[in-house]
Scaffold this motif. Sequence first.
Motif: not given
Length: 538
Positions: A374-381, A413-421
Amino acid sequence: MHLPLTVGSLIDHAERYHAGTDIVSVATAGGIERTDWGTVAAHARRLASALDGLGVARGARCATIAWNNRRHLEIYFGVGAGGRVTHTVNPRLTPDQIAFILGDAGAEVLFFDATFAPLVEKLAGRVPGLRHLVLMDGRDDDAAARIEGLAFYDELLARGDRGHDWPELAETEAAALCYTSGTTGAPKGVLYSHRAIVLHTLGGNQPDGLAIRARDTVMPVVPMFHVNAWGVPYIAAAVGARLVLPGPNLDGESLVRLIDGEKVTLALGVPTIWMGLLQALEKTGSKAETLQRTVVGGSALPPSMIAAFRDRYGTELIHAWGMTETTPLGTLNQLLQKHDDLPRDAKAALRQGQGRPPYGVELRLRDEFGAPVPHDGQSAGRLQIRGHWVAAGYHGQEGGALTADGWFDTGDIATLDPDGYMTIRDRAKDMIKSGGEWISTVELENIAAAHPRLATAAAIAARHPRWDERPVLIAVPRAGETPDEAEILSIYKGRVADWQVPDRVIFVDALPLGATGKVLKTVLRDTYGDCLMADTEE
């Protein structure tokens, strides 16, 4: 109309509309040379014509081992627009790696600065097919006596035609070639087409991108041998910006003199450069009054550095991310309108990540089994990317470098938030797995970087008989400071979970750096990877 997207179109624009705009260049031997876009364009045409005269064929690799200076700028355009491939080589690699790179690329011409003459002497007989060695200066009889068949850049240029017309090129032809730094195996070559470079120039310079204007004075401290100086030479030509090329002296005090003397408004470089600049600003008392923005990439940016530039000097630090395989721009950290009313601390927290992609780039996350994260700003992948200027494979290697559905796996390994950050949490190979749980070395390093008695620090995984791996911090004290282990470990209390606090702090005089200024964690792991095993055995 359809016009091909070529490197020649960029320098033609600079010549046509910005011919009188300054190019300031620190010479390899010292002193400052001043030229302009019109002269750079004329010299680029002369160079292309001279290479024709030497019989250097279309598509030939023309390598450079050189600093950021005006001759290197002329080569960027004279070689690429002339139908050949500008092949920048990182001189900080080992001689064996450089010989491999030149041979793997099939380089026929090597342009080099005088600094690297001893290196070229050793390489000359080791690279089959390397036919022309060109010292980037005027005649030097001592160098000619040491290097057989040596030519001189200024003499070569004098034989060329300043009215030379660029050949008609397909935008899909190769224009430039860069190699990865080789930290995990042999360096790999990435070929950039004319089309990819021009689209990167346009996409990367949007208002929410680098946003370089004709009114700017831009100093690329990132070397021109490192992923085309992040595309700055091409972008600067496209908008007619004034360039300041810092040459070989990248110490803080030299950069302060250039910033103040040439009224630099935008500078670009890796975090280690800006740490040195901050120290030099403190030492000299300069306020860097003209420096409005710095773009920082290459490795994770300590949050304390953002505050230091903002609060002391009124300079905005913009975090960016990219790779050799992405030409290199992947993301830039520019805020959205909805962030205007956020508290200052919340804005600062947003700026700590690597930002969001410009048009032309898409990002996604996948878990270890290839399933979406998920691109929720918390989940890393695992961070994967695709776009108009992302490599599909490596030069000379069979098969592509992409997933089955056409994405490039970055190894981050990164996180993405809903705005793409996007926020890089770690390199996959650097993450610490302790008792089945992951610990981010980047987070531990950022906390350590804020300590006033530390100059820099790196976190690594050390082997442990019970937990498999545990974090260890390798720290470099500031000059004159002698912090102890307990003092450094205390800063983690309340900022990370207790089980994520490093088991040890080891103080060293300096961290080993690779060819692009990144910390060589492989060396640190080899040196200190068993330090906890020894403690346990005792």
